[in-house]
Enzyme design. Structure first.
Site, PDB file in Angstrom:
ATOM      1  N   PRO A  15       0.849  -1.197   0.000  1.00  0.00           N
ATOM      2  CA  PRO A  15       0.000   0.000   0.000  1.00  0.00           C
ATOM      3  C   PRO A  15       0.879   1.239   0.000  1.00  0.00           C
ATOM      4  CG  PRO A  15      -0.040  -1.082   2.164  1.00  0.00           C
ATOM      5  CD  PRO A  15       0.780  -1.943   1.261  1.00  0.00           C
ATOM      6  N   MET A  16       0.599   2.214  -0.867  1.00  0.00           N
ATOM      7  CA  MET A  16       1.421   3.435  -0.895  1.00  0.00           C
ATOM      8  C   MET A  16       0.544   4.661  -1.110  1.00  0.00           C
ATOM      9  SD  MET A  16       4.975   2.350  -2.773  1.00  0.00           S
ATOM     10  CE  MET A  16       4.243   1.326  -4.048  1.00  0.00           C
ATOM     11  N   GLN A  69      -6.689  -0.600   3.326  1.00  0.00           N
ATOM     12  CA  GLN A  69      -5.885  -0.419   4.537  1.00  0.00           C
ATOM     13  C   GLN A  69      -6.411   0.756   5.357  1.00  0.00           C
ATOM     14  OE1 GLN A  69      -1.854   1.280   4.841  1.00  0.00           O
ATOM     15  NE2 GLN A  69      -1.219  -0.743   5.549  1.00  0.00           N
ATOM     16  N   CYS A  98       3.183   3.161  10.028  1.00  0.00           N
ATOM     17  CA  CYS A  98       3.438   4.394   9.276  1.00  0.00           C
ATOM     18  C   CYS A  98       4.209   5.417  10.123  1.00  0.00           C
ATOM     19  CB  CYS A  98       2.117   4.997   8.806  1.00  0.00           C
ATOM     20  SG  CYS A  98       2.390   6.484   7.845  1.00  0.00           S
ATOM     21  N   ASN A 196       8.598  -7.792   3.859  1.00  0.00           N
ATOM     22  CA  ASN A 196       8.631  -6.511   3.153  1.00  0.00           C
ATOM     23  C   ASN A 196       9.895  -5.724   3.501  1.00  0.00           C
ATOM     24  OD1 ASN A 196       7.042  -3.353   3.672  1.00  0.00           O
ATOM     25  ND2 ASN A 196       7.554  -4.172   1.670  1.00  0.00           N
ATOM     26  N   GLY A 197      10.376  -5.023   2.477  1.00  0.00           N
ATOM     27  CA  GLY A 197      11.508  -4.127   2.674  1.00  0.00           C
ATOM     28  C   GLY A 197      12.688  -4.471   1.800  1.00  0.00           C
ATOM     29  N   ASP A 198      12.994  -3.514   0.868  1.00  0.00           N
ATOM     30  CA  ASP A 198      14.201  -3.596   0.052  1.00  0.00           C
ATOM     31  C   ASP A 198      14.190  -4.691  -1.023  1.00  0.00           C
ATOM     32  OD1 ASP A 198      14.909  -1.586   1.782  1.00  0.00           O
ATOM     33  OD2 ASP A 198      16.328  -2.786   2.931  1.00  0.00           O
TER      34      ASP A 198
HETATM   35  C1  LIG Z   1       5.413   6.822  -1.275  1.00  0.00           C
HETATM   36  C2  LIG Z   1       5.148   5.770  -0.220  1.00  0.00           C
HETATM   37  C3  LIG Z   1       3.926   5.726   0.384  1.00  0.00           C
HETATM   38  C4  LIG Z   1       3.654   4.752   1.360  1.00  0.00           C
HETATM   39  N1  LIG Z   1       2.396   4.673   1.897  1.00  0.00           N
HETATM   40  C5  LIG Z   1       2.076   3.641   2.719  1.00  0.00           C
HETATM   41  C6  LIG Z   1       0.736   3.405   3.135  1.00  0.00           C
HETATM   42  O1  LIG Z   1      -0.197   4.123   2.761  1.00  0.00           O
HETATM   43  N2  LIG Z   1       0.534   2.348   3.974  1.00  0.00           N
HETATM   44  C7  LIG Z   1       1.533   1.507   4.388  1.00  0.00           C
HETATM   45  O2  LIG Z   1       1.283   0.553   5.122  1.00  0.00           O
HETATM   46  N3  LIG Z   1       2.798   1.710   3.985  1.00  0.00           N
HETATM   47  C8  LIG Z   1       3.087   2.719   3.153  1.00  0.00           C
HETATM   48  N4  LIG Z   1       4.361   2.834   2.669  1.00  0.00           N
HETATM   49  C9  LIG Z   1       5.369   1.825   3.035  1.00  0.00           C
HETATM   50  C10 LIG Z   1       5.375   0.679   2.031  1.00  0.00           C
HETATM   51  O3  LIG Z   1       4.126   0.018   2.002  1.00  0.00           O
HETATM   52  C11 LIG Z   1       6.467  -0.358   2.357  1.00  0.00           C
HETATM   53  O4  LIG Z   1       6.207  -0.920   3.608  1.00  0.00           O
HETATM   54  C12 LIG Z   1       7.860   0.259   2.377  1.00  0.00           C
HETATM   55  O5  LIG Z   1       8.059   1.149   1.291  1.00  0.00           O
HETATM   56  C13 LIG Z   1       8.965  -0.821   2.347  1.00  0.00           C
HETATM   57  O6  LIG Z   1       8.907  -1.567   1.177  1.00  0.00           O
HETATM   58  P1  LIG Z   1       9.934  -1.293  -0.061  1.00  0.00           P
HETATM   59  O7  LIG Z   1      11.313  -1.410   0.476  1.00  0.00           O
HETATM   60  O8  LIG Z   1       9.579  -2.393  -1.047  1.00  0.00           O
HETATM   61  O9  LIG Z   1       9.636   0.073  -0.584  1.00  0.00           O
HETATM   62  C14 LIG Z   1       4.651   3.823   1.736  1.00  0.00           C
HETATM   63  C15 LIG Z   1       5.894   3.895   1.112  1.00  0.00           C
HETATM   64  C16 LIG Z   1       6.149   4.841   0.144  1.00  0.00           C
HETATM   65  C17 LIG Z   1       7.503   4.870  -0.522  1.00  0.00           C
END
Ligand SMILES: Cc1cc2nc3c(=O)[nH]c(=O)nc-3n(C[C@H](O)[C@H](O)[C@H](O)COP(=O)(O)O)c2cc1C
Length: 309
Positions: A15-16, A69, A98, A196-198
């Site tokens: 979710p982003m 979410q 968050c 999750n992460g990276d």
């Molecule tokens: C622009 C942006 C917006 C995000 N918004 C949310 C969100 O609305 N809800 C959430 O649980 N995490 C949010 N995240 C975190 C991501 O869901 C994820 O946990 C985090 O980026 C780590 O994963 P990655 O390394 O693949 O980016 C956001 C991350 C980014 C970069």
């Protein structure tokens, strides 16, 4: 506890905020994302029938199983919002990770990681109030790792799956997601664990699945402007082969995104510009393009710039 559905592939879209709207989710789904989710939305606003937030909860049957979410620290608001949403969604996910000040000032998101009794109350009340799975997305802790304790509380109180971004809230995006923690949680829980992460490519996804034993892998930043990543990762997991998109293919995906945004009436110029930047990032000439894009006052201009790009 309601059973988490068995998904068609191993890779889930994170979710982003301002990114995973319906049009973007459908593109990721089309490219093989096993599950896609709305950005985090205020349960309080939904419970109070806030029209602007409800517009962000727009969904379509083609994205099923669909996930919404929520964030809040108010148990009764969460129950009310969840009951209202359960007829339209297959899964309700709860954010306790968050790091945004706006969310944490309300005692929500990552701030909840310091209040395990509150988490216990929320997960128990919400998961028992609805007929669909209630899942939790967390970081490993606020300023230190207390993830196993929190994850176990969530499981015991009825959560159907846990997603773990293995950084603390205070870490933001510094350092690395500590996959050892994901492994430890997977070893100690019975419900599905989503790591999750990276994750930036197929090799990372394979490594996380192998090293941690997690059930699914969630991809966030690497999917921004690149829904094709789900096809690339799934292809790598199946064949070991790396596939990429060229500039024309990526731009054609951008226009597909715009078509969907218009279809679902969520098109707006600001988003069209942001997505144009994101979809062209990394290709030759993209910084010059970005400068020109900043001055664009209509979608016609964006279109022209992209045709020249
Ligand atoms: C622009 C942006 C917006 C995000 N918004 C949310 C969100 O609305 N809800 C959430 O649980 N995490 C949010 N995240 C975190 C991501 O869901 C994820 O946990 C985090 O980026 C780590 O994963 P990655 O390394 O693949 O980016 C956001 C991350 C980014 C970069």
């Amino acid at each position: 506890m309601k059973k988490f559905p068995k998904l068609k592939s191993k890779i889930i879209l994170a979710p982003m905020h301002d990114t995973t709207n319906l049009a973007f989710r459908l593109m990721c789904k089309e490219y093989g994302a096993a599950l896609v989710s709305t950005e985090l939305l205020s349960a309080n606003a939904i419970a109070k029938n806030n029209k602007a937030v409800l517009r962000l909860a727009v969904t379509d049957k083609s994205e099923k199983p669909n996930v919404i979410q929520l964030f809040s620290q108010n148990t009764s608001m969460l129950v009310k919002a969840a009951k209202r949403l359960e007829k339209d969604f297959d899964i309700i996910d709860f954010n306790i990770g968050c790091p945004s000040e706006r969310i944490m000032q309300q005692g929500s998101g990552g701030a909840l990681l310091r209040r395990k009794n509150k988490i216990k109350e929320i997960v128990k009340k919400v998961s028992s109030a609805i007929k669909i799975p209630f899942t939790v997305k967390m970081r490993v802790g606020f300023d230190r790792d207390n993830s196993l304790e929190i994850a176990k509380i969530c499981e015991e109180q009825g959560a159907s799956a846990i997603t773990i971004h293995a950084r603390t809230v205070l870490q933001g995006y510094s350092g690395h997601s500590d996959w050892e923690i994901i492994k430890k949680i997977k070893q100690n829980l019975k419900i599905p664990v989503i790591g999750n992460g990276d994750i930036w490519n197929g090799a990372d996804a394979k490594k996380m699945l192998e090293e941690t034993g997690c059930d699914y892998v969630m991809v966030g930043r690497a999917a921004i402007g690149n829904p094709f990543i789900f096809k690339a990762i799934n292809h790598f997991l199946e064949t070991g082969e790396v596939i990429t998109q060229n500039k024309d293919e990526r731009i054609s995906d951008y226009f597909e995104y715009i078509k969907l945004a218009k279809k679902f009436k969520i098109f707006n110029l600001f988003d069209a510009k942001t997505k144009a930047q994101e979809f062209t990032k990394g290709f030759e000439g993209s910084s010059k393009f970005r400068k020109e894009l900043n001055t664009a006052k209509s979608f016609g201009v964006i279109k022209k710039l992209l045709q020249e790009f």
